[in-house]
Design an enzyme around this catalytic site. Structure first.
Site, mmCIF file in Angstrom:
data_model
loop_
_atom_site.group_PDB
_atom_site.id
_atom_site.type_symbol
_atom_site.label_atom_id
_atom_site.label_comp_id
_atom_site.label_asym_id
_atom_site.label_seq_id
_atom_site.Cartn_x
_atom_site.Cartn_y
_atom_site.Cartn_z
ATOM 1 N N THR A 181 0.601 0.278 6.571
ATOM 2 C CA THR A 181 0.664 -0.237 5.043
ATOM 3 C C THR A 181 0.958 -1.520 6.327
ATOM 4 O O THR A 181 0.895 -1.333 7.367
ATOM 5 C CB THR A 181 1.950 -0.073 4.884
ATOM 6 O OG1 THR A 181 1.991 -0.893 3.640
ATOM 7 C CG2 THR A 181 2.882 0.201 5.947
ATOM 8 N N GLY A 182 0.926 -2.139 5.603
ATOM 9 C CA GLY A 182 0.958 -3.761 6.160
ATOM 10 C C GLY A 182 -0.592 -4.810 6.260
ATOM 11 O O GLY A 182 -0.835 -4.254 5.832
ATOM 12 N N ARG A 201 -13.911 -8.450 0.797
ATOM 13 C CA ARG A 201 -12.596 -7.301 1.623
ATOM 14 C C ARG A 201 -12.597 -6.580 1.871
ATOM 15 O O ARG A 201 -11.892 -6.032 0.276
ATOM 16 C CB ARG A 201 -11.265 -8.624 1.788
ATOM 17 C CG ARG A 201 -10.234 -8.315 3.069
ATOM 18 C CD ARG A 201 -9.584 -8.031 2.528
ATOM 19 N NE ARG A 201 -7.981 -7.623 3.510
ATOM 20 C CZ ARG A 201 -7.192 -6.759 3.636
ATOM 21 N NH1 ARG A 201 -6.888 -5.819 2.103
ATOM 22 N NH2 ARG A 201 -6.838 -6.273 4.269
ATOM 23 N N VAL A 202 -12.618 -5.578 2.431
ATOM 24 C CA VAL A 202 -12.032 -4.489 2.508
ATOM 25 C C VAL A 202 -10.752 -3.913 3.958
ATOM 26 O O VAL A 202 -11.118 -4.655 4.765
ATOM 27 C CB VAL A 202 -12.872 -3.142 2.281
ATOM 28 C CG1 VAL A 202 -12.200 -1.844 2.525
ATOM 29 C CG2 VAL A 202 -13.589 -3.502 1.109
ATOM 30 N N GLY A 203 -9.869 -3.448 3.148
ATOM 31 C CA GLY A 203 -8.833 -3.510 3.865
ATOM 32 C C GLY A 203 -8.833 -1.973 5.113
ATOM 33 O O GLY A 203 -9.973 -1.653 4.948
ATOM 34 N N ASP A 204 -7.577 -1.439 5.459
ATOM 35 C CA ASP A 204 -7.449 -0.812 6.528
ATOM 36 C C ASP A 204 -7.212 0.771 5.222
ATOM 37 O O ASP A 204 -7.115 2.174 5.697
ATOM 38 C CB ASP A 204 -6.638 -0.694 7.354
ATOM 39 C CG ASP A 204 -5.568 -0.559 7.118
ATOM 40 O OD1 ASP A 204 -4.778 -2.014 5.332
ATOM 41 O OD2 ASP A 204 -4.570 0.214 6.840
ATOM 42 N N GLY A 223 -4.035 -4.941 6.936
ATOM 43 C CA GLY A 223 -4.794 -4.132 7.169
ATOM 44 C C GLY A 223 -5.352 -4.358 8.757
ATOM 45 O O GLY A 223 -5.862 -3.552 8.971
ATOM 46 N N THR A 236 0.640 -1.687 -0.282
ATOM 47 C CA THR A 236 0.361 -0.583 0.086
ATOM 48 C C THR A 236 0.691 1.078 0.202
ATOM 49 O O THR A 236 1.950 1.337 0.777
ATOM 50 C CB THR A 236 -1.115 -0.062 1.256
ATOM 51 O OG1 THR A 236 -1.444 -1.011 0.958
ATOM 52 C CG2 THR A 236 -1.785 1.386 1.432
#
Length: 324
Positions: free
Chosen positions: A236-237, A213-216, A239, A185
């Site tokens: 980053t990383g 799926r949705v991350g941070d 989420g 990211t």
């Protein structure tokens, strides 16, 4: 009477000199800070081309908001970057879905999640911020809005990404590999010549994630948060770990309490480590900047770095890390 009036006038004149002197000193201090500290741009990972682009905009007097958008767009269009924008790795079903958010110095925010077929989700997120009463649009609604705003649909799954996905399907080993690509990211913070801060975060998400799926990255307070009076932070990383800690918001609040960007980033990572017994299996990293232009960064595992534009120089800077 004349003597009294003379003394009164002299007193006022003296006060005027004092006030003028204070204003002059403040102006000189501000000019000194501008010449030595900012403009500045920082981004997660070694995205030197991205911060260079942002720096070019900042150096010509552009706003932090314009600079941060243009900066992350470099990676959204980079087909070699399989974790951001066009060419991003698909989900388990072969869909390339993109997430992004952006924040202005005024505290306004825009976000898109699960967006298909649009190369520059950060620009759609800015349109959400500026042209709608909402903060976040998702999926088909986000795509329809983007098309209405003049964005063009295109295929984002490249031959290389499709080939890698089909190879993954043979084994379906769903496990993140720490720092394996040395890029992920892109989260970026920019401070312009006025000292205003803007931020953006954009990603194609975890490779071969579950459909939907949705991350941070598009979540205000998780992947990105800023307060123009204090500073900003990006993540980053993994989420899921960042979302559960509301990491970027936490860092800004810690800076509000007086911690340096470095101290705030370290505290955010320490809390994630304390709450996740499996922290050895994933990476999380933060980059933060305060209103002085001071920068901090911290991550769980060695290998993360951040790119920086400052003093007309672009550098890659290894981050301090938790594990030894």
């Amino acid at each position: 009477m004349k003597r009294r009036n003379f003394l009164k006038s002299a007193g006022v004149a003296g006060l005027g000199i004092s006030v003028s002197g204070d204003l002059l000193a403040q102006s000189l201090l501000q000019n000194t800070m501008q010449s030595t500290t900012y403009p500045v741009a920082v981004a997660t990972w070694n995205f030197q081309n991205a911060v260079k682009k942002a720096g070019e905009f900042l150096s010509t007097g552009s706003s932090a908001l314009d600079a941060v958008e243009q900066g992350v767009m470099v990676e959204e269009a980079n087909l070699k970057n399989t974790t951001v924008g066009n060419g991003g790795a698909p989900d388990r079903d072969g869909n390339v879905t993109l997430d992004a958010c952006i924040m202005s110095p005024a505290g306004d925010a825009g976000s898109v999640v699960y967006l298909h077929h649009i190369e520059h989700p950060v620009s759609v997120a800015r349109k959400v911020m500026e042209e709608t009463p909402h903060v976040m649009l998702a999926g088909e609604g986000a795509l329809q809005f983007a098309i209405q705003q003049g964005f063009k649909k295109q295929e984002l799954l490249t031959e290389e990404s499709e080939k890698a996905w089909k190879e993954w399907l043979e084994h379906k080993n769903y496990k993140p590999i720490i720092n394996i690509e040395n890029h992920d990211t892109i989260g970026m913070l920019c401070m312009d010549e006025k000292g205003d801060i803007a931020g953006a975060c954009t990603t194609s998400g975890l490779a071969y994630k579950m459909n939907g799926r949705v991350g941070d990255s598009p979540i205000i307070g998780a992947g990105l948060f800023l307060d123009n009076e204090i500073g900003g932070a990006v993540a980053t990383g993994m989420g899921e770990a960042v979302m559960k800690s509301v990491g970027s918001f936490l860092i800004v609040e810690l800076m509000r309490q007086g911690k340096t960007p470095q101290e705030a980033c370290e505290e955010a990572v320490n809390r994630i480590v304390a709450k996740n017994t499996n922290y050895q299996d994933f990476q999380v990293a933060f980059v933060a900047m305060n209103k002085k232009g001071e920068i901090g960064s911290y991550c769980i595992h060695e290998g993360f770095s951040y790119a920086k534009f400052q003093h007309d120089e672009v550098t890659n800077n290894p981050s301090k890390f938790y594990t030894k």
